[in-house]
Motif scaffolding. Structure first.
Motif, mmCIF file in Angstrom:
data_model
loop_
_atom_site.group_PDB
_atom_site.id
_atom_site.type_symbol
_atom_site.label_atom_id
_atom_site.label_comp_id
_atom_site.label_asym_id
_atom_site.label_seq_id
_atom_site.Cartn_x
_atom_site.Cartn_y
_atom_site.Cartn_z
ATOM 1 N N PHE A 27 0.819 -1.207 0.000
ATOM 2 C CA PHE A 27 0.000 0.000 0.000
ATOM 3 C C PHE A 27 0.855 1.261 0.000
ATOM 4 O O PHE A 27 0.432 2.294 -0.527
ATOM 5 N N ILE A 28 2.050 1.193 0.583
ATOM 6 C CA ILE A 28 2.968 2.338 0.509
ATOM 7 C C ILE A 28 3.388 2.571 -0.934
ATOM 8 O O ILE A 28 3.455 3.719 -1.421
ATOM 9 N N LEU A 29 3.680 1.495 -1.648
ATOM 10 C CA LEU A 29 4.025 1.629 -3.066
ATOM 11 C C LEU A 29 2.861 2.220 -3.860
ATOM 12 O O LEU A 29 3.058 3.025 -4.779
ATOM 13 N N GLN A 30 1.639 1.831 -3.496
ATOM 14 C CA GLN A 30 0.473 2.404 -4.166
ATOM 15 C C GLN A 30 0.372 3.901 -3.889
ATOM 16 O O GLN A 30 0.044 4.686 -4.783
ATOM 17 N N THR A 31 0.664 4.316 -2.659
ATOM 18 C CA THR A 31 0.635 5.739 -2.316
ATOM 19 C C THR A 31 1.674 6.512 -3.110
ATOM 20 O O THR A 31 1.401 7.603 -3.622
ATOM 21 N N VAL A 32 2.869 5.940 -3.218
ATOM 22 C CA VAL A 32 3.921 6.596 -4.004
ATOM 23 C C VAL A 32 3.490 6.715 -5.457
ATOM 24 O O VAL A 32 3.720 7.740 -6.115
ATOM 25 N N TRP A 33 2.825 5.679 -5.969
ATOM 26 C CA TRP A 33 2.382 5.715 -7.364
ATOM 27 C C TRP A 33 1.305 6.785 -7.573
ATOM 28 O O TRP A 33 1.289 7.468 -8.596
ATOM 29 N N LEU A 34 0.404 6.950 -6.589
ATOM 30 C CA LEU A 34 -0.654 7.950 -6.709
ATOM 31 C C LEU A 34 -0.092 9.362 -6.733
ATOM 32 O O LEU A 34 -0.615 10.240 -7.418
ATOM 33 N N PHE A 35 0.981 9.600 -5.979
ATOM 34 C CA PHE A 35 1.538 10.938 -5.864
ATOM 35 C C PHE A 35 2.892 11.049 -6.559
ATOM 36 O O PHE A 35 3.711 11.881 -6.190
ATOM 37 N N ILE A 36 3.118 10.185 -7.560
ATOM 38 C CA ILE A 36 4.405 10.194 -8.238
ATOM 39 C C ILE A 36 4.641 11.511 -8.968
ATOM 40 O O ILE A 36 5.779 11.959 -9.116
ATOM 41 N N SER A 37 3.559 12.146 -9.416
ATOM 42 C CA SER A 37 3.706 13.418 -10.129
ATOM 43 C C SER A 37 4.232 14.514 -9.219
ATOM 44 O O SER A 37 4.823 15.488 -9.692
ATOM 45 N N GLU A 38 4.037 14.388 -7.905
ATOM 46 C CA GLU A 38 4.520 15.388 -6.968
ATOM 47 C C GLU A 38 5.928 15.091 -6.481
ATOM 48 O O GLU A 38 6.559 15.930 -5.850
ATOM 49 N N LEU A 39 6.432 13.881 -6.765
ATOM 50 C CA LEU A 39 7.744 13.493 -6.268
ATOM 51 C C LEU A 39 8.789 13.413 -7.365
ATOM 52 O O LEU A 39 9.959 13.727 -7.128
ATOM 53 N N LEU A 44 13.678 16.619 -5.046
ATOM 54 C CA LEU A 44 13.378 16.494 -3.622
ATOM 55 C C LEU A 44 14.496 15.715 -2.936
ATOM 56 O O LEU A 44 14.912 14.659 -3.419
ATOM 57 N N ASP A 45 14.956 16.237 -1.805
ATOM 58 C CA ASP A 45 15.991 15.511 -1.084
ATOM 59 C C ASP A 45 15.371 14.375 -0.286
ATOM 60 O O ASP A 45 14.155 14.223 -0.186
ATOM 61 N N LEU A 46 16.222 13.552 0.317
ATOM 62 C CA LEU A 46 15.769 12.351 1.001
ATOM 63 C C LEU A 46 14.879 12.688 2.198
ATOM 64 O O LEU A 46 13.901 11.980 2.475
ATOM 65 N N ILE A 47 15.185 13.770 2.908
ATOM 66 C CA ILE A 47 14.416 14.132 4.099
ATOM 67 C C ILE A 47 12.966 14.455 3.730
ATOM 68 O O ILE A 47 12.017 14.023 4.401
ATOM 69 N N LEU A 48 12.769 15.213 2.634
ATOM 70 C CA LEU A 48 11.409 15.560 2.219
ATOM 71 C C LEU A 48 10.629 14.331 1.778
ATOM 72 O O LEU A 48 9.437 14.199 2.066
ATOM 73 N N VAL A 49 11.295 13.412 1.082
ATOM 74 C CA VAL A 49 10.623 12.184 0.639
ATOM 75 C C VAL A 49 10.220 11.332 1.843
ATOM 76 O O VAL A 49 9.116 10.780 1.904
ATOM 77 N N VAL A 50 11.122 11.220 2.835
ATOM 78 C CA VAL A 50 10.826 10.442 4.038
ATOM 79 C C VAL A 50 9.657 11.068 4.802
ATOM 80 O O VAL A 50 8.753 10.361 5.281
ATOM 81 N N LYS A 51 9.642 12.396 4.925
ATOM 82 C CA LYS A 51 8.521 13.069 5.587
ATOM 83 C C LYS A 51 7.216 12.815 4.843
ATOM 84 O O LYS A 51 6.170 12.570 5.461
ATOM 85 N N PHE A 52 7.275 12.871 3.534
ATOM 86 C CA PHE A 52 6.089 12.633 2.714
ATOM 87 C C PHE A 52 5.524 11.239 2.993
ATOM 88 O O PHE A 52 4.311 11.060 3.174
ATOM 89 N N LEU A 53 6.404 10.233 3.040
ATOM 90 C CA LEU A 53 5.954 8.864 3.281
ATOM 91 C C LEU A 53 5.474 8.672 4.716
ATOM 92 O O LEU A 53 4.476 7.976 4.962
ATOM 93 N N LEU A 54 6.165 9.273 5.680
ATOM 94 C CA LEU A 54 5.770 9.135 7.089
ATOM 95 C C LEU A 54 4.394 9.725 7.336
ATOM 96 O O LEU A 54 3.580 9.145 8.062
ATOM 97 N N PHE A 55 4.121 10.881 6.735
ATOM 98 C CA PHE A 55 2.824 11.517 6.931
ATOM 99 C C PHE A 55 1.700 10.774 6.206
ATOM 100 O O PHE A 55 0.527 10.896 6.579
ATOM 101 N N SER A 56 2.056 10.038 5.157
ATOM 102 C CA SER A 56 1.028 9.309 4.398
ATOM 103 C C SER A 56 0.799 7.894 4.926
ATOM 104 O O SER A 56 -0.195 7.260 4.566
#
Length: 483
Positions: A27-39, A44-56
């Motif tokens: 389901f995390i991979l599905q979330t990344v796929w849904l918001f791939i256009s924003e990533l 984006l550095d690693l910290i922003l990507v990690v925050k994005f995933l943690l909040f989702s």
């Protein structure tokens, strides 16, 4: 705790943890796929990507947890039945209810944790996730513009050949197309050799400074035949500044995701307070509108004056006969205008009231969902455990098929009920609990059949009448072959 309880709990926990981790990762991979256009392609550095995933991540729990309980239950009791461990338990006088006792206690604790999680963690994560997506451009504005392609930024499409600088805010080879107006025409095209992005965390405006460039602006004459004479205006500039509203960057598209506005960011107490305010506002608006309409059409005033006049003298059936033709025309025009204005006011207010009622339904649905997730854990366990004992198959084959079919049914009914209740098709309570109400009889039926050692479907009840019918037909038409 007895040895059997320890064994069952250990087996279930291992299976549940494994299934939960695997499904959570999917389901995390599905979330990344849904918001791939924003990533993708935005530096984006690693910290922003990690925050994005943690909040989702927390928003995935209401989907993963019931499915994990269902699949783990089917696999655990399927393995016990397939390896004849469950038969050994029954021969020792241990019933299905006794075997499920320790796991029921675990599911009860898990349901409490699930409710606490949905009431505290998920609202906080939704708040942080939504604000992170809206303000990510403010923290690093250059990420909104990828190199070598047109980027949709507010009212502009911006293309940059190269980005440089510490934060990527130095731009080279800038091309900007102003978005089409209502007539479908691009009015302005701006080209610049270089530029710079300037922003501040305290400001909601992103400033784009362009240097050494020129622009083309279309001119649309009033007369069609004059268009060939004035096709466009060309101008040059040494410095040009464009201010862009940051709220247009990474704007949340609520139709694309499953976010019900601010209702997903509130806990039970906050939802109760908000619902109280929304209901009071709704009632006050209805009361105010009804009083306004009564005053506009003059119902109370007309009734009082008509009652007084009726005592003095009797009025004719056709009141217009008291007036001249000119006065009749003016009265009819005034009445028609008042009716049109009143109908427009009613339709406009009706739309506003529907929007307010929809917002109330969303908050009520969000309130009930916090309890639904806790009950869903119980429901999926009482479906999965007896189903695993009936099908007598463990592993990842048949149990996954049954789990996916049941969960898709549960999720589809749940989504359909929520959508229908938000639009006023049914009460929010029924919309939120529809899936649980429909699948509860299935859980009771499976538990009953597993307890009484019946199969999933009694095929003898279906095949025996058909077999007897064929025997009667055969005896009647072929008596020699059936002595």
């Amino acid at each position: 705790m007895k040895i059997l309880d320890k064994y069952l709990l250990k087996t279930f926990l291992i299976t549940f943890t494994t299934v939960f981790v695997i499904l959570f990762f999917i389901f995390i991979l599905q979330t990344v796929w849904l918001f791939i256009s924003e990533l993708a392609g935005k530096d984006l550095d690693l910290i922003l990507v990690v925050k994005f995933l943690l909040f989702s991540m927390p928003r995935i729990i209401p989907l993963v947890l019931p499915l994990s309980v269902l699949l783990a239950s089917i696999m655990t009791f399927g393995d016990l039945s397939e390896n004849y461990e469950f038969a050994a338990m029954k021969s020792s006088g241990i019933s299905l209810q006794r075997a499920m006792r320790v796991l029921i206690a675990f599911i009860f604790i898990l349901s409490i944790v699930a409710f606490w999680f949905s009431n505290n963690v998920i609202p906080y994560a939704e708040y942080k996730f939504t604000n992170f997506r809206k303000n990510i451009a403010q923290a690093k504005p250059a990420m909104a513009i990828a190199e070598g392609q047109f980027n949709d930024v507010g009212f502009y499409n911006i293309k940059v050949n190269k980005k440089s600088g510490e934060n990527g805010n130095i731009l080279t080879g800038v091309t900007i197309h102003e978005k089409a107006n209502n007539n479908g025409e691009n009015k302005t095209v701006i080209k610049s050799k270089d530029g710079k992005l300037v922003s501040s965390e305290k400001s909601s405006i992103l400033k784009l400074e362009l240097n050494n460039g020129y622009y083309y602006q279309d001119v649309t004459p009033k007369k069609y035949e004059d268009r060939a004479k004035l096709p466009f205006i060309k101008g040059a500039f040494k410095k040009h500044i464009i201010n862009i509203d940051l709220s247009e960057l990474n704007k949340v598209d609520e139709s694309k995701e499953n976010i019900n506005g601010t209702s997903a960011m509130l806990n039970v107490n906050e939802l109760g307070y908000t619902l109280d305010s929304l209901n009071k506002s709704f009632k006050n608006e209805v009361l105010s509108f009804s009083e306004n309409i009564n005053q506009r059409v003059g119902i109370s005033k007309t009734t009082r004056s008509f009652a007084k006049d009726k005592k003095k003298k009797s009025l004719p059936n056709n009141l217009l006969s008291l007036y001249s033709n000119r006065e009749k025309l003016e009265i009819i025009k005034m009445a028609s205008s008042n009716i049109t204005s009143t109908v427009y006011s009613i339709e406009s207010t009706q739309k506003d009231l529907k929007d307010k009622q929809r917002e109330i339904n969303k908050h009520l649905t969000a309130l009930y969902e916090k309890f639904v997730i806790a009950f869903a854990c119980f429901l999926m366990f009482f479906i999965g455990a007896p189903l695993g004992a009936i099908i007598r198959k463990g592993g990842l084959g048949l149990p996954i098929v049954f789990a996916v079919l049941i969960f898709i049914t549960f999720h589809f009914i749940n989504t359909f009920g929520k959508r229908l209740s938000q639009e006023g098709g049914m009460s929010p309570f029924m919309g939120a609990w529809m899936s649980s109400i429909i699948l509860s009889p299935l859980a009771i039926l499976l538990t009953y059949r597993a307890t009484n050692d019946n199969g999933l479907i009694n095929f003898d009840a279906l095949t025996t009448p058909i077999h007897n019918l064929f025997q009667k037909i055969s005896k009647r038409f072929f008596p020699s072959q059936n002595p």
